[in-house]
Scaffold this motif. Sequence first.
Motif, PDB file in Angstrom:
ATOM      1  N   ASP A  33     -10.173 -11.815  25.371  1.00  0.00           N
ATOM      2  CA  ASP A  33     -11.179 -12.404  25.370  1.00  0.00           C
ATOM      3  C   ASP A  33     -10.641 -13.485  26.471  1.00  0.00           C
ATOM      4  O   ASP A  33     -10.736 -14.635  26.756  1.00  0.00           O
ATOM      5  CB  ASP A  33     -11.139 -13.021  23.998  1.00  0.00           C
ATOM      6  N   ASP A  34      -9.018 -13.117  26.825  1.00  0.00           N
ATOM      7  CA  ASP A  34      -7.952 -13.840  27.062  1.00  0.00           C
ATOM      8  C   ASP A  34      -7.931 -13.935  29.121  1.00  0.00           C
ATOM      9  O   ASP A  34      -8.025 -12.899  29.738  1.00  0.00           O
ATOM     10  CB  ASP A  34      -6.756 -14.660  27.106  1.00  0.00           C
ATOM     11  N   TRP A  35      -7.762 -14.434  30.358  1.00  0.00           N
ATOM     12  CA  TRP A  35      -7.422 -14.997  31.114  1.00  0.00           C
ATOM     13  C   TRP A  35      -6.173 -14.702  31.407  1.00  0.00           C
ATOM     14  O   TRP A  35      -5.821 -15.957  30.534  1.00  0.00           O
ATOM     15  CB  TRP A  35      -8.660 -14.898  32.372  1.00  0.00           C
ATOM     16  N   VAL A  36      -4.491 -13.941  31.674  1.00  0.00           N
ATOM     17  CA  VAL A  36      -4.052 -13.830  32.476  1.00  0.00           C
ATOM     18  C   VAL A  36      -3.709 -13.970  33.574  1.00  0.00           C
ATOM     19  O   VAL A  36      -4.234 -12.678  34.187  1.00  0.00           O
ATOM     20  CB  VAL A  36      -2.825 -13.284  31.087  1.00  0.00           C
ATOM     21  N   ILE A  37      -2.296 -13.818  33.618  1.00  0.00           N
ATOM     22  CA  ILE A  37      -1.619 -14.420  34.865  1.00  0.00           C
ATOM     23  C   ILE A  37      -1.110 -12.692  34.929  1.00  0.00           C
ATOM     24  O   ILE A  37      -0.069 -12.212  34.383  1.00  0.00           O
ATOM     25  CB  ILE A  37      -0.972 -15.202  35.623  1.00  0.00           C
ATOM     26  N   ALA A  38      -1.844 -11.777  36.142  1.00  0.00           N
ATOM     27  CA  ALA A  38      -1.194 -10.371  36.762  1.00  0.00           C
ATOM     28  C   ALA A  38      -0.357 -10.782  37.969  1.00  0.00           C
ATOM     29  O   ALA A  38       0.385  -9.722  37.888  1.00  0.00           O
ATOM     30  CB  ALA A  38      -2.494  -9.929  36.852  1.00  0.00           C
TER      31      ALA A  38
END
Length: 132
Positions: A33-38
Motif C-alpha cells: 500500500d506504500d509508495w517507496v523510492i526505487a
Amino acid sequence: MRELDNDVSFLRNYLTEDLVKDLDLYLYKKEGDDWVIAEKNWQKVRDTIVANMTNFGHPYLVVDNGDYHGNRELYLTHLFEGQELDLNYAEKTLQHVYMLWGRPVHLETVYEGKRILLTYDGERNSKSTLEK
C-alpha cells in the motif's frame, strides 16, 4: 534553446546531476500500500524521464506479419528501447486486438533481458521464451 532543442533533447542535455539533486528527483514504485523510492541515481532518473517523453511514453509496436503460421494470425513486434512492457497490460491489450483481428495475436518483446513471445489465442494468454 527553444529553436535548437525539443523536449527530449532539452532534458537529455540539461537535466544534470546537480539539477536532479537540487530538485530532489527520484523514481518510485508501489510496494503493498506504500509508495517507496526505487532509484535516486541521477542518470537513471534522467533516462527514465526522457524515455517517458519519447513517443509520449507509449511503446513502438509494428506489424511484422499478418499471416503468421499461414493462418492469418497477427505477429507484432515491440521495438524495444530499454523500457520493458507491463506484461499484464500487454496481455489485456492482446485480448482486445484479438477482438479486432479475429485470429490469434502474438507480440514479441524483451523482458528481463530475454526475447519472449506473448500470445492470445481467443481463450487464454501464454508466454514463451524465444531463441536468440
